[in-house]
Design a protein around this motif. Sequence first.
Motif, short mmCIF file in Angstrom:
data_model
loop_
_atom_site.label_atom_id
_atom_site.label_comp_id
_atom_site.label_asym_id
_atom_site.label_seq_id
_atom_site.Cartn_x
_atom_site.Cartn_y
_atom_site.Cartn_z
N ARG A 1 -7.65 -2.41 2.09
CA ARG A 1 -7.77 -2.35 3.52
C ARG A 1 -8.22 -3.66 4.26
NH1 ARG A 1 -10.37 3.23 4.14
NH2 ARG A 1 -10.78 3.11 1.80
N SER B 1 0.88 -1.04 -0.07
CA SER B 1 -0.04 -0.06 0.06
C SER B 1 0.83 1.34 -0.06
CB SER B 1 -0.85 -0.03 1.39
OG SER B 1 -1.73 -1.29 1.21
N HIS C 1 -2.15 8.54 -1.84
CA HIS C 1 -3.60 8.23 -1.59
C HIS C 1 -3.86 6.89 -0.64
CE1 HIS C 1 -3.74 5.25 -4.65
NE2 HIS C 1 -2.91 6.00 -5.31
N GLU C 2 -4.91 7.10 -0.10
CA GLU C 2 -5.24 5.80 0.80
C GLU C 2 -5.31 4.56 -0.29
OE1 GLU C 2 -4.75 3.65 2.93
OE2 GLU C 2 -5.23 4.60 4.65
N ARG D 1 -1.27 11.00 5.55
CA ARG D 1 -2.10 10.59 4.28
C ARG D 1 -2.91 9.35 4.32
NH1 ARG D 1 -0.90 15.15 0.57
NH2 ARG D 1 0.72 16.22 1.67
N ILE D 2 -2.10 8.29 4.89
CA ILE D 2 -2.80 6.94 4.76
C ILE D 2 -3.06 6.42 6.07
CG2 ILE D 2 -2.29 6.22 2.24
CD1 ILE D 2 0.28 5.11 3.20
N TRP E 1 -5.21 4.58 7.71
CA TRP E 1 -5.56 2.98 7.83
C TRP E 1 -4.13 2.03 7.75
CZ3 TRP E 1 -9.73 1.12 9.72
CH2 TRP E 1 -10.91 2.09 9.66
N THR E 2 -3.60 2.09 6.66
CA THR E 2 -2.33 1.56 6.25
C THR E 2 -1.44 1.96 7.47
OG1 THR E 2 -2.80 2.04 3.91
CG2 THR E 2 -0.64 1.02 4.62
N ALA F 1 0.93 3.98 -2.65
CA ALA F 1 0.68 5.28 -2.44
C ALA F 1 2.25 6.33 -2.68
CB ALA F 1 0.51 5.45 -0.92
#
Lengths: 314, 221, 666, 680
Positions: free
Chosen positions: C481, C367, C474-475, C386-387, C389-390, C371
Amino acid sequence: MTLHPMGIELLQLILLPLLAPAFVGWVKIVKCRMQGRTSPGLLQPYRDIRRLFIKDVVLADNASWIFRVTPYLAFGVILMTAGIIPLISVDLPLAATADIIALVMLFAIVRFFTALAGMDIGTAFGGMGSSREMMISSLAEPAMLMAIFTVSLASSSTSLTQMVSVMANGHFMIRPSLAFSLIAFILIALAETGRIPVDNPATHLELTMIHEAMILEYSGRYLALIEWAGMMKLMVFFSLGIAAFLPWGIAGSGDPLSLLLRGLFFVAKLAVGGVVMVLIETGLAKMRIFRLPEYLGSAFLLATLGMIAFFILE
Amino acid sequence: MSTELVIQLNTLLAAMILLTSFALLVQRRMFAILHIFAWQGFFLGLSTAVIGFATGEHHLYISSLLTLVMKVILLPYILYTLIHKLKIHREIESVMNTPATMLAGIGLVIFSYHLTAPVRQLSTLMTRSTLAVALATVMLGLLMMVTRRHAVSQIIGFLAMENGLFFAATSATYGMPMVVELGVALDLLIAAFIFGIFFFHINTTFDSLDVEQMAKLKEGD
Amino acid sequence: MTEELTATLPALLLIGAASLAALSGMPMIVRGVNPRFGQRCATLTLVLAAMAGLGGALVSLLNRSRIVFQLAWPFPFGPAEIGIDPLTAFFSLPILIVALCCSLYALDYWPARDNPRTVRKLTLFFGILVSSMLFVLMARSAGVFLLAWEIMALAAYFVLTTDDHTPEVRDAGTLYLICTHTGTLALFAAFALLKSISGEFTFPGAGSLSAAAPLATAFYLLVLLGFGFKAGIMPLHVWLPSAHANAPSHVSAIMSGVILKIGIYGLVRTLSFFTGIPLWWGMVLLVLGMVSGIAGVLYALGQHDIKRLLAYHSIENIGIITMGIGTALIGASLGSPVLVLLGMAGALLHVLNHATFKALLFLGAGSVIHAAGTREIDHMGGLLRRIPWTAAAFLVGAVAICGLPPLNGFVSELLIYLGFFNGVIDHSGAAAVGLSLAAPALALIGGLAVACFVKVFGVVFLGVPRVPSATVPHEAGGWMRLPMMILAGVCIVIGVAPVAAVPLLDAAVATWYQGPGGYVSLTAVTPLPWITYLAVGLLATALITMLLYRRTLGKSPVTTSATWGCGYLAPDSRMQYTASSFAGALVDLFSGVLCPDRHAPAIKSPFPTRARFESHVPETVLERVYLPVLARVYEKFVPLRRLQNGQVHLYILYTFITLVVLLAIT
Amino acid sequence: MSPLDIAGFSVLLLLGGALCAMLLSRFERMLVPAAFSLATLASLATATAGFLAVLQGTNHAATVAMGLPGLPFNLRLDPLAGFFLVVIGLLSTFVSLYSIGYLRAYLGKRPVTRLVVCYLLFLAGMSLVVLADDAYFFLLAWELMAASSYFLVMYEDEQAANRRAAFLYLLVAHVGAIAILLAFGIMAGLTTGGASFSNYTFDAMRAGALSPGWAAGAFFLAFFGFAAKAGVIPLHVWLPEAHPVAPSNVSALMSGIMLKTSIYGMMRVAFDLLHGFPWWWGGIVLCFGLVSAVMGVLYALMQHDLKRLLAYHSVENIGIILIGLGLSMIFTSFNFQSLAALALVASLYHTLNHALFKGLLFMGAGAVIHATHEKNMEEMGGLIHLLPWTSALFLVGCISIAGLPPFNGFVSEWLTFQALLLSPALPHPLLKLLVPLAASLLALTGALAAACFVKAFGVTFLGAWRGHRKKEQIGEVAFSMRLGMLLAALSCLALGVLPTLVMGWMDTVPLKLCGARIATSAGRFGWLWLTPYSHERASYSGPVVFFGLIAVVAATYLLLHVRRTAIRRAPLWDCGFERITPRMQYTATAFAMPIRRVFGFFFSIREQLELISPQNHPVMADSLHFRLRVRDRFWNWFYEPLSDIAFWIARRVGRLQQGRIQIYLLYSFVTLIVLLAFLG
């Protein structure tokens, strides 16, 4: 009445030198017939020898005693072998003097001295002849021994008289080993006696001659002796082949009639052998000298195959 | 004909087969090789017939006939026409020189003898002693394939190997089953045709049947 | 009837799962099928297969059922047998979990829309890879094993070289192929030896062969070589970093998470055959484990390519697992079931754990790369915002891999530690010495791993971007996810409630060890419930603290401003500490092992010109050991190449000589 | 006086002589005849001792309390030792006689004392090797022999080539000595397993039993060591280098006797110390013998230096001796005792013969070199007119070595053939087939040897003089030299003509070693007929051949000379070519050309033909240069790789020597630790 063994011995000793020129004459006759020429007759070799004996001797300046002894030695040694090889009887007192290996070595003496005589004068021809002769003999000797060995395996003896009596008395068997070694023996005999395809006795072409090159400087009675010895050698080799491979009719009692019959039978075998040789000589051409290793190699191969066949198959 | 004589006759034929094997090994001329090969087939067929006679195994007669037809007439004929068509009946050089080849051959015969010695002691067949010859024939055929440069003589080496195997079969077990023999014969015939096609291809590709040319196919360094 | 059913049903489920997985990519080879549809189909099939397989495996483990099927068709090297027992079932868990996740991940990571050329191949071989791994686990005879093994190796090669336009990928693939086949060669020899030891090609039962025979020693060494290549144990690991770095991330995840474990499985399975194991077998593994662990983590420290770094961590973790197996072998040779249990359970649990967190980390890395558009961590920075969750998922993975409570890495390392302590206390002699050295080694590994992941997380996610990137990060998409969440969940569950894993581990270890001393359950020797209490307590404390903080202080205003630049006027994002500088001190300390490749021009004048500093830790073992040796070997064997000279009669001669030699020696 | 006393007396005489010679170095002109007369006497005594010992067939042993404390010298004279004493004594008698004349050429040109002293020590050393009955004394005597012969080879040390040859000799001799030492170590150390010093005697070794593996190890180490001394291919390289550079009387002794001491060693170790062995030991010895015989003669054919040629023939003849020895071992291992005895007698007989004819040939070569100051036979020719005695005696040697009847070389080769042809009795199927093939190789060797001596004799003595010296300056050599050669030639003839008597005398040797005698079967028909196995198997009569030949030749001569025809001498016919010169004769190189072509594989040949034509026209060549270099392939096959490896290892090991004291301390430390680890 039977003849004393010593008598037969003497008979053989006389028979060989007397018959040898006739045998050569016979070969020449057959050869001429084969090639569509008229022949000089059976007695021509006798006349040749006689003519040479009468002629004077011319010796090169630096010829040493070796050159002069060699003809006598060659003649004497080959004459001796006539007393050893059973031609018409196995009951020879002197036969134990040499077995077949020693016999081969006796021929080697002749070759040794002839080669030395070839080098004695100091010409290029003599050296060339000696060199080639020694090369051929060194390749022929192993093959000869293998051929002999196969025969001696069958009779478990290297003594000629023993070989003849065992073979002549045994019952009939097809023996591929003996066939192989016979062919090998013929090939070697052609090489040892200087016949086609190894050497051409009838030519004095400088690049092809071997035996003739060695004796080029001989003349008069020396040449006569050498030539005579050569004829005897041819016949001795035939007799050796007959004794080793086709001995039927050699052994027997010593009474004169039977001896005479066996003698005739021997002469007949010789005559047939001469024809066979002529057939070979007519069918083949003289080989290049460096093809000879292959030729003698084939002889060795055949002799070895004979021995192997004895162990594997018999 | 007594058994003794049959054995001796068979022995003689075995010796002749061995001799022809050696002749194949050292012969240089193409047509002579073909003739020798035909002779070998002839001796093989004869030997098969003799064994058939001696043992009463009558299918061996058919094998013998098959051998004679195939190996004395058909295969040599096919190869003969091939040689003629491709115009390759000149002398061919071998890789090793002749005396060395002969010595190697002798070594192989002795080796075969050594290998079959235990079999000879165990077997009770009357043909047991020829097994060594059979094995030697196979080996010599292989040796011929190794020492020859020419595709046709390599093929003859291959066929000589097959002769050896056939001889081994007759001397080890009095012959294979009929079906197998027929199959082998057919295979050989087909093989000969396929070889013919190959020869044409090799010939057109390299303008020669000398297999040394094929070294060009090797991956470069 | 029911008993038979309970044994057969899970087995059939597993076999079904394996077959289904093999078929999953099949729609892709039909020309007319739309690749998008095919990819979705494949994912769905694989998810179904994974569900079924997980169910079967769990049931089989809980029932401790064993079953062997003999396939009816004739097969070279004896009868073809496949079977299920707890060991198989246990190892199939990580496979199924990781395969499930990776398959889902691929939907967004390698969408058919963007990769029309490669997606067919990737999907097809992915399914075959999963299936072949399951069959390797189920194989009970050498023929089937080697067949499945080879299919696995080749399928892995094809998925690894998905992006086959890049030379690096092709090189990595070639290296992998060479190594794996060298290993396979050793396995062939090993199984031939097995045949001469046991008399047949089918796998003997656990503890049925004596390890005293000289052939057994040879077998052990060959197996070590063969499976060691696959597992990436230290001197045999050379293929691993480049392969993992260059594969698509979900493929890296499955390779690192699972394929390496197949090597471990092979080792565990083949070692289970023997009884009366000599001490040195275990010591060898222990030492190899220590070497792999320490060297792996050291190399990882020196890396600044995120996937290479993770790949070296795989070596480290394999080292930990090997240490566990070594401990178990030492236990077996000393006749101590507790030691066996602790070592083997720790190793097995670490297998499962490493599969989850390493897959999680690789997916996270995927990811991140997605990204940031680069694998170079020195070019990243500030991705946390920025991301998120990751980042969160990556953090879970990082904590887990460092072996920190309350996540799963801690539990398995704890078991291994317990094993060491137990061994040191209960035994004496060489074993005690080895084990007492292993404990600090493991601690060192843990410490260095923490340092490394502080570096990674800090440099990648914290700070500000170091290089202005072309695209705005970007996510990741939802399909990316989700699997990360699943894996993070698994990590947390095992970490918090390890008791749940106890029956599974008990079953697997009991299958492996049937030596003297009887059977001890894991609950009896470890304080596992305490871990749960601790973890719950920890979480609760954290939660309460956070709530209190929000309640009392959260209202006060927070001002944000630029970082104070110590008076320097033009601070730049490039002045941040980089990954190389972070690891610099440690890399220097261990430069004897690492041999870093450093390009550092000296700064001379008061107004220096532009200078470029580079530091890079190469694959030292490969470049300093393998390549020089191979070069020498190549040089020495140049004459041998002459054998291949294109001459037909020489080839016949080779055949001939072989024939003669064979005839002569038989 | 027992034979051992006589032998001891003669050794003391030699050693005392050496001592006196050192003191008398001032009076060289007197020293030479005195010392060599003494040597002749001592050698005669040695031969007598050996003769008696063999005749009696009993062992005489003595212990001399000399040497190190606790390690007395053990002496023993048994039939085997006696036989070799005869070999040593007989030839050294002739050579010592010869030396009186030979060394006269050196007088006044260079100091001869060193030569005389080393000569005497060398003779003593050889006798002591044969007499020694313990490993310690044996090696001591062996070293005495090696060292004194090294100095003899080095005698003309002003030339670098001579020093190099001597060094090579020393190197090979010592590599061999180490192997022998190790072999004795195995036999002494492992026979009873104890560490007692008394194990070093041969008696202890005879009594002990080794396990088959160790026995094989001991035998092959000893075989390797002795083979290095004997010049068995591929360890023969020192031989063609050392023999030509040594003085000719020394070459005669080295080639004639010293090589035989290693044959003695092999027989001693195989038959006496290690009784009972598998057949493949003999097989390997046989193979080495065959290779040495064939390759030796092939390399000999390519030589132009008379003494180098003879040196290679030593390799060949050692090969023939080994064939007999190997065959005897094979027969022994299959328990064919009488066949083993036959093969052993063949081997021993050839040993004796080779000593005599090779000694004769080296003496002859020495005489030729002495007279012409040439070594290269391409520069000789026609010497038969200038050196009539030497040439006739040399011819006897040539005929003997070529294995032609009725001389002695033939008898032993014939016996070897007979032994080889008896191999079908063996139960082993492969041996049955392979041993006869060995016989064919022996035949090849014999024929090639004949070719080689046609060349040697023909080019050296026949034809016309090719050399640079004036013909008139060349004259016959001194009387004592001729006497030495004449005696050797007569012995050759006697051994060839009366083999039955000789075999009857030496019968105790095979009886002791193989447990069977052959004189009963060999002499069943009296002294006239030699029937080695049975008279049906094979027979030979030397006297009949010899006297028969003389009689037939004489009779032919007389018959033809009843009417004397004139013999006209004329210049050589030149085929019409005007100026025929001696340089147009066939050369040795040309003579060997066909064989070089046929067996080209065995040589590394470089041929260069250079055409020098002033008009740049190939047909109008002014002169032609033909260069030929034929090298022993063993240098490329064996020694160069070996020396490469040795240097490679040396370079690696050389790194250990750093010159830094810490490193050396480290070595000591590591050694200490290793020792402690192994011993603790």
